[in-house]
Write an enzyme that holds these catalytic residues in place. Structure first.
Site, mmCIF file in Angstrom:
data_model
loop_
_atom_site.group_PDB
_atom_site.id
_atom_site.type_symbol
_atom_site.label_atom_id
_atom_site.label_comp_id
_atom_site.label_asym_id
_atom_site.label_seq_id
_atom_site.Cartn_x
_atom_site.Cartn_y
_atom_site.Cartn_z
ATOM 1 N N HIS A 25 -7.211 2.612 3.937
ATOM 2 C CA HIS A 25 -6.939 3.281 5.212
ATOM 3 C C HIS A 25 -8.214 3.400 6.064
ATOM 4 O O HIS A 25 -8.143 3.463 7.294
ATOM 5 C CB HIS A 25 -6.405 4.702 4.976
ATOM 6 C CG HIS A 25 -4.941 4.770 4.655
ATOM 7 N ND1 HIS A 25 -4.440 4.396 3.435
ATOM 8 C CD2 HIS A 25 -3.874 5.168 5.396
ATOM 9 C CE1 HIS A 25 -3.117 4.585 3.429
ATOM 10 N NE2 HIS A 25 -2.757 5.044 4.612
ATOM 11 N N CYS B 276 -4.424 -1.587 -1.881
ATOM 12 C CA CYS B 276 -4.584 -0.141 -2.043
ATOM 13 C C CYS B 276 -5.542 0.074 -3.196
ATOM 14 O O CYS B 276 -5.265 -0.391 -4.316
ATOM 15 C CB CYS B 276 -3.211 0.465 -2.364
ATOM 16 S SG CYS B 276 -3.251 2.230 -2.710
ATOM 17 N N GLU C 143 -2.372 7.948 8.847
ATOM 18 C CA GLU C 143 -0.925 7.680 8.847
ATOM 19 C C GLU C 143 -0.292 8.133 10.170
ATOM 20 O O GLU C 143 0.700 7.573 10.617
ATOM 21 C CB GLU C 143 -0.244 8.402 7.678
ATOM 22 C CG GLU C 143 -0.475 7.745 6.326
ATOM 23 C CD GLU C 143 0.261 6.414 6.166
ATOM 24 O OE1 GLU C 143 1.452 6.338 6.491
ATOM 25 O OE2 GLU C 143 -0.385 5.442 5.724
ATOM 26 N N CYS D 78 -11.083 2.922 0.205
ATOM 27 C CA CYS D 78 -9.672 3.192 0.481
ATOM 28 C C CYS D 78 -9.297 2.338 1.681
ATOM 29 O O CYS D 78 -10.034 2.303 2.676
ATOM 30 C CB CYS D 78 -9.483 4.671 0.807
ATOM 31 S SG CYS D 78 -7.851 5.080 1.461
ATOM 32 N N ASP E 42 0.875 -1.179 0.000
ATOM 33 C CA ASP E 42 0.000 0.000 0.000
ATOM 34 C C ASP E 42 0.909 1.225 0.000
ATOM 35 O O ASP E 42 2.122 1.111 0.230
ATOM 36 C CB ASP E 42 -0.889 -0.014 1.260
ATOM 37 C CG ASP E 42 -1.817 1.192 1.341
ATOM 38 O OD1 ASP E 42 -2.385 1.588 0.304
ATOM 39 O OD2 ASP E 42 -1.985 1.752 2.439
ATOM 40 N N SER E 43 0.310 2.393 -0.196
ATOM 41 C CA SER E 43 1.078 3.635 -0.078
ATOM 42 C C SER E 43 1.535 3.868 1.363
ATOM 43 O O SER E 43 2.467 4.624 1.602
ATOM 44 C CB SER E 43 0.201 4.813 -0.510
ATOM 45 O OG SER E 43 -0.950 4.863 0.322
HETATM 46 N N1 DGL Z 1 -4.772 3.194 1.018
HETATM 47 C C1 DGL Z 1 -4.930 3.745 -0.258
HETATM 48 C C2 DGL Z 1 -6.183 3.347 -0.975
HETATM 49 O O1 DGL Z 1 -6.699 2.293 -0.690
HETATM 50 C C3 DGL Z 1 -4.402 5.046 -0.689
HETATM 51 C C4 DGL Z 1 -4.287 6.199 0.178
HETATM 52 C C5 DGL Z 1 -3.403 7.236 -0.441
HETATM 53 O O2 DGL Z 1 -2.204 7.015 -0.465
HETATM 54 O O3 DGL Z 1 -3.935 8.255 -0.916
HETATM 55 O O4 DGL Z 1 -6.649 4.017 -1.834
#
Ligand code: DGL
Length: 277
Positions: A190, A77, A156, A188, A14-15
């Site tokens: 997150h 992600c 984060e 997302c 993931d990011s």
């Molecule tokens: N966790 C990520 C997603 O599922 C990306 C969040 C990001 O880096 O903007 O989209």
């Protein structure tokens, strides 16, 4: 490519820390599997970047995870999946791969009010994957979208219930609630970490869809289909990598994952490389 072996690890990326919501579900369903997790925190957030840039990062990370011996790649992600999943499948045709797509299908099937909220990043909403999911599954249901600006950064930081986090979700959800949503899709990875806050704001009549358990089931199906599932036995190990600050990520692991671990540093120098110990 090296031969895939059932004792090899599953590679997840993931990011940032968002993909830990998917890793957690994989760990629950397949506790014997060894796991690699890479957070590209040197580049987070992906959501406001161009699709080309995200595709290049995703390819570099996939190459790195394969070099560490991964037998299957999970693009944990939504943004990277939107930008790169099709390209990764073409570039690595022999590698079993699982990606994310916003859970519009189950939401559209279950909504009673016919109004559904989707929370995801700008890049996810721009990608062809989202357009195709909407076209195939929205089925006359009204979709209200929000990019929740700043929410990925708060998560984060580990600010899962801080006032600033609540304010972002309030701004996203209030207008949707006013229009009658009864379902919220977390587009997302997150966002599952703020489900308690979302439920508090939206109330108990609104269903929140976290796709992680379904994604983990898909990982299991794919492993089984390829004869790559590790037999039940001792609990697998997790190796964590970040292109950001290892100490910061390490301190967040118990809160987000429910278990700790050593986080190693990786660096982008054209390709992604492990920092020498
Ligand atoms: N966790 C990520 C997603 O599922 C990306 C969040 C990001 O880096 O903007 O989209």
């Amino acid at each position: 490519m090296q031969p895939q072996h059932l004792n090899a690890p599953i590679g997840v990326f993931d990011s940032g820390v968002g993909g830990l919501s998917v890793l957690r579900a994989i760990r629950r369903q397949m506790p014997a599997e060894d796991l690699l997790y890479l957070a590209d925190q040197g580049h987070v957030p992906y959501g406001s970047r161009t699709l080309e840039e995200i595709r290049a990062f995703s390819e570099g990370i996939t190459r790195f995870l394969l070099a560490q011996g991964a037998k299957l790649i999970v693009v944990a992600c939504n943004t990277a999946s939107a930008a790169a999943l099709r390209y990764l499948r073409e570039t690595f045709p022999d590698v079993p791969m699982v990606g994310m797509e916003p859970a519009v299908k189950p939401a559209a099937e279950r909504t009673q009010s016919g109004v559904v909220g989707v929370l995801a990043t700008p890049a996810t909403f721009q990608g062809a994957l989202y357009a195709s999911v909407v076209e195939r599954f929205a089925n006359g249901v009204k979709l209200l979208q929000s990019t929740c600006p700043g929410l990925v950064a708060r998560i984060e930081q580990g600010d899962l219930d801080a006032p600033a986090t609540r304010a972002i979700l309030d701004d996203a959800l209030r207008p949707m609630l006013d229009e009658g949503i009864d379902t919220v899709v977390l587009g997302c990875t997150h966002y599952p970490f703020v489900i308690p806050l979302i439920e508090e704001i939206a109330g108990e009549d609104v269903r929140v869809i976290d796709p992680a358990p379904a994604v983990a089931r898909q990982v299991k199906r794919l492993l089984d289909a390829n004869g790559l599932g590790r037999p039940a036995g001792k609990r697998g190990e997790i190796r964590f990598y970040t292109s950001g600050e290892p100490a910061a990520m390490q301190s967040l692991l118990p809160k987000l994952l429910g278990e700790g671990g050593l986080v190693r540093a990786v660096h982008w120098r054209g390709n992604l490389a492990l920092e020498k110990a």
